[in-house]
Every structure is written in C-alpha cells, then in structure tokens.
Write a protein that holds these residues in place. Structure first.
Motif, short mmCIF file in Angstrom:
data_model
loop_
_atom_site.label_atom_id
_atom_site.label_comp_id
_atom_site.label_asym_id
_atom_site.label_seq_id
_atom_site.Cartn_x
_atom_site.Cartn_y
_atom_site.Cartn_z
N GLN A 237 -5.19 -4.48 0.39
CA GLN A 237 -5.29 -3.05 1.37
C GLN A 237 -6.11 -2.39 0.71
OE1 GLN A 237 -4.67 -3.37 4.16
NE2 GLN A 237 -2.92 -4.96 4.51
N ASN B 66 -0.66 4.34 0.19
CA ASN B 66 -1.61 5.66 0.59
C ASN B 66 -0.93 6.54 1.86
OD1 ASN B 66 -3.64 5.51 -1.46
ND2 ASN B 66 -4.37 3.73 -0.17
N CYS C 18 0.91 -1.09 0.03
CA CYS C 18 0.01 0.17 -0.02
C CYS C 18 0.92 1.16 -0.09
CB CYS C 18 -0.83 0.22 1.17
SG CYS C 18 -1.73 1.51 1.37
N CYS D 288 -1.82 6.61 5.00
CA CYS D 288 -2.29 7.36 6.00
C CYS D 288 -1.44 7.71 7.11
CB CYS D 288 -3.55 6.55 6.44
SG CYS D 288 -4.70 5.95 5.01
N TYR E 178 -1.37 7.51 10.37
CA TYR E 178 -1.14 6.72 11.64
C TYR E 178 -0.69 5.32 11.15
CZ TYR E 178 -5.73 5.55 8.99
OH TYR E 178 -6.23 5.16 8.10
N CYS E 179 -0.67 5.00 9.74
CA CYS E 179 -0.57 3.48 9.49
C CYS E 179 0.77 3.18 8.97
CB CYS E 179 -1.49 3.34 8.23
SG CYS E 179 -1.59 1.69 7.77
FE1 SF4 Z 1 -3.00 2.00 3.40
FE2 SF4 Z 1 -2.94 1.80 5.92
FE3 SF4 Z 1 -4.02 3.75 4.58
FE4 SF4 Z 1 -4.97 1.27 4.50
S1 SF4 Z 1 -4.83 2.48 6.41
S2 SF4 Z 1 -4.93 2.73 3.06
S3 SF4 Z 1 -3.32 0.02 4.65
S4 SF4 Z 1 -1.96 3.45 4.66
#
Ligand code: SF4
Ligand code: SAM
Length: 436
Positions: free
Chosen positions: A190, A148, A146, A150, A152-153
């Motif tokens: 994901q 993206n 993934c 985010c 926190y992730c």
């Molecule tokens: Fe990717 Fe984590 Fe965001 Fe899901 S929460 S899109 S796994 S970064």
C-alpha cells in the motif's frame, strides 16, 4: 494486491490437496476475493454472489466463500445478508482456509468465519501459484497493511497494521521467477516506500530492497506500486537512476490539487511538497513517466478546490490516472467526522472534467512519442489480431506492433526484449514497428 493475495490462497489450497477449477460450474467451492475501497466495488461482489445463487439451485453441494477486505469489513453481517455464503475469511487468515473449508464440508449448513487481523502475517514462506500467468510478468507482495489513516480510506481497518516481509524471501522469490523465464516483477504494497525490515542488526529499507532485487539480473525488470508522496525519497530516485532495469514509471497518487483538501484528507503533504517530488523525479530520471490517483468530490470540496486539481493535472501532465468519485466508507475518519456533502451529480461532473482533461493530456504526451524507439518486453498477442503483438516499455506504456518486422528478419517472441519505433498513437496505446 488482491490478485497477488489470490495467488497465495491458491498456493495454500493446492498444498492442502485442492485443485483449481476453470469455471464456477466445475467447482465445488467458489471463493471470491473482494475489495472494499469503494461502494461500487462491493456492489459488484454482491451481484456476483446473487448470480451464483442460481448455480447453487442447480448444484446443491456448491459452496461459496468471501475473502479479503469485504469479509473483514462486514464479517458476520455479510453472512446474514447473503445467506447462501458458507464462509468469510479476512486477508490475514488465509492459512486457516483448509480448516474452514473442511469444517463447512463436515457440518453442512453451518457458516464459518475467520477475520482476525495480525501484526506479523506476511505469508513470506508461501510460494504463490501463478494464476492465469503469461509466464513473463508477476507480482510479489512485499508488505501488508497500512496505518496512514487517510480520512476517506478503509484500508487500515480491513488490512490491519503495516508490516514488511523478510527481504531475503522477496529476493529468493524474484530469483526463482527469473530462473523460470519471468522477465518482470512488480513489488507490491500500500505504501512501498515505507518498507522497513530489521532483524538482529540487519536492516533493509525500500531503496536497498530495490537494489537487491534489481541486482539479480539486468534482464529482470523491476516495478513497484504504490508509493506515497510523503515518503518518496531522493535515495530511492538515486537507486532507480543507478539501475536501468528498474522501470522508469512512478505511480504517485495525489488525490487532490488543493492544500485544504489534502489536509482534510490527512495526506500529510502539500501541493508544494508534491510538486517538489515531481521535480526531483524529472531531475534524477528525465525519461520517467508519472501516474496518479485522484478523488473528485471529497467532503466540502468547492469549485475552487476542484479547479486546483485540474491546474495540478495541467502542471504535472500525467501519463495515466486512476480517477474516482468520492465514496463514503463506514468506520473511516470521514465517516465519523466529515459530511458527504457533494451531490452525486456534482461529483460526476467534476470527475468527468478530470477524465476529459487527462484524456487530452495523455494523447498529447503520446504524440510526443512518435518516432522514438523503445526496448519493449513482448508480452503476448494483441487482442485485435494474431499477427500483432503487444508489450510495454520501461515507462509502462503499451506498444502494439507486427509480429514480423516490415523490413524482414526474425519474428518477435513472447518473453523477449525487442526494439520498437513508435509510428502512431491513441490516448491509451502506442502503435509501432519492430526495429532491427
Ligand atoms: Fe493507506 Fe488508504 Fe492512505 Fe493509501 S489511501 S496510504 S491505503 S490509508
Ligand atoms: N495506498 C495507496 C495510496 O495511498 O496512494 C492507494 C491505495 S487505495 C487501494 C487506491 C486508491 O483508491 C487511492 O489512491 C484513492 O485514490 C482511492 N480511494 C481510496 N478510498 C477511496 C474512497 N473512499 N472513495 C474514492 N476513492 C478512494
């Protein structure tokens, strides 16, 4: 996802000549596949590794290895901290496991690590062994990684960049499962709606892939998880509406009902966008259930932000939600730039309020089901009684019912579809009776 990965590992190791043991007591090597998404997931693994130390004291040649996201995140640190570990292996290095295990056995005492991430590995050519399978439902991993990010992730750091698997290998795997009697597959990634494949002018996106898998046979149910709200297209909803065997259930993680929080989380959508997607789902698929993930107590979350999440829950009326307290993860954007400033008791209070509200909504939603009839894929015996079976409807709700219809007629069998009328419910389960 980890379950599907363990099935890939099982396949790699059985092909190399190893067998599966039923218990750690019978095993020569114990491999623990791990999640790093929240601290409590990691603490459970640490606890398990320490428990196994007692077994190692009795069985001197027992070796232990850690697979997956915790191995990737902590690498050598993990082996220093847990000195009874013989190997750590990250999610993109499973093909090296036979070699690593052989090395551990040859050079007893020397720890082995393989944690390189890949931009291409999808294990597309590996036919997973089905671990603990009911022979009816199975997972198929369609993409990995993934990007993206985010805030926190930890996933982008532990599973690497996003890459999609060759669609033909996915369709072949689903067809083989169907021919062996399986009746439901769940396509995993994901962020499945950003699935994208291109090779020599041949392209395939997620809606196209869904159409291809659903086209195998109308008796094969198809599910998918997880979809990111920013990528949930009308095209996917059109494909779902055109295929009754694509299940009427969409998991659409919202994370927060506050635009300020969503921006800070780098989710790339607003509450308004999210609600527009929920409206689109209800327009194309009026009988679709919607489920979500939510995080309580992210950095700087105020009471107002928290109330906005509760309001969103009241508006969408989810059928199910996975609800979490925010857990700060090393290496993430939030770890580098945002304070983990909500006290733990406050996170717990907010989380409990969301849980209580969601429990009430799920019960109210289930009460609306009384008297309705559903086609249910019978999966197995209910754990309370051998006389009762359970299965799920297209909306992914569990129904429990007597094996033999009250009005007489043939008993229901595992792996078949039966019509069930809902007669009672709890917040988590529908109770019903077989309909002729
Ligand atoms: Fe990717 Fe984590 Fe965001 Fe899901 S929460 S899109 S796994 S970064
Ligand atoms: N890719 C999916 C998505 O974006 O919706 C979710 C993947 S993640 C493995 C599953 C869920 O874990 C997320 O939706 C989020 O709610 C939760 N999660 C992720 N990081 C977290 C953290 N640091 N603390 C608490 N919950 C977290």
């Amino acid at each position: 996802m980890n379950f599907a990965d363990s099935e890939v590992v099982g396949s790699i190791l059985t092909t190399a000549g190893y067998g599966l043991a039923d218990t750690p007591e019978e095993a020569g090597f114990v491999l623990i596949n791990t999640c790093a998404i929240r601290d409590n997931a990691e603490q459970r693994v640490r606890h398990r590794v320490r428990e196994l130390r007692a077994l190692q004291n009795r069985k001197k040649d027992l070796r232990i290895g850690i697979l997956g996201c915790m191995a990737e995140r902590l690498q050598d640190r993990l082996m220093t901290e847990e000195d009874n570990l013989s190997l750590v292996c990250g999610p993109d290095a499973y093909r090296r496991l036979p070699e690593l295990i052989a090395q551990v056995r040859r050079q007893s005492g020397e720890q082995q690590a393989a944690v390189e991430l890949s931009t291409t590995e999808t294990y597309a050519d590996i036919e997973p062994v089905r671990l603990g399978s009911n022979g009816i439902t199975a997972y198929i991993s369609i993409m990995r990684g993934c990007q993206n990010y985010c805030a926190y992730c930890v996933v982008p750091y532990t599973r690497g960049r996003e890459r999609s698997r060759d669609p033909q290998t996915i369709v072949d795997e689903a067809r083989t499962l169907f021919e062996r009697g399986y009746r439901e597959v769940t396509l995993l990634g994901q962020n499945v709606n950003s699935y994208s494949w291109e090779e020599q002018g041949d392209t395939c996106d997620f809606p196209e892939l869904m159409a291809r898998v659903a086209g195998i046979d109308p008796r094969l149910r198809v599910r998918f998880a997880t979809s990111h709200p920013k990528d949930l297209s009308d095209k996917l909803l059109e494909v779902m509406a055109a295929h009754p065997n694509i299940c009427r259930c969409i998991h659409l993680p919202v994370q927060s009902g506050s635009n300020r929080m969503l921006k800070l989380m780098n989710r790339k959508y607003t509450v308004e966008w999210y609600l527009d997607r929920v409206d689109a789902i209800r327009r194309y698929l009026p009988d679709c259930s919607i489920t979500t993930d939510v995080i309580a107590g992210f950095s700087t979350e105020t009471e107002e932000d928290h109330q906005a999440t509760l309001d969103l829950f009241r508006r969408v009326r989810y059928d199910y939600a996975y609800m979490f307290k925010y857990s700060l993860r090393e290496g993430t954007y939030a770890w580098r730039h945002l304070a983990d400033d909500i006290p733990d008791e406050e996170k717990t209070r907010r989380l409990n309020e969301i849980i209580a509200l969601q429990g009430q909504i799920a019960l109210e939603n289930n009460r609306l089901e009384l008297g309705r009839e559903y086609e249910v894929l019978v999966e197995g015996e209910s754990h309370r009684s051998k006389e009762r079976l359970f299965g799920r409807n297209s909306q992914n709700k569990v129904l429990v019912f007597d094996r033999i219809p009250a009005a007489g007629g043939p008993a229901a069998e595992e792996g078949t579809y039966r019509r069930v009328r809902v007669t009672d419910c709890t917040a988590a389960t529908l109770l019903g009776e077989l309909v002729q």
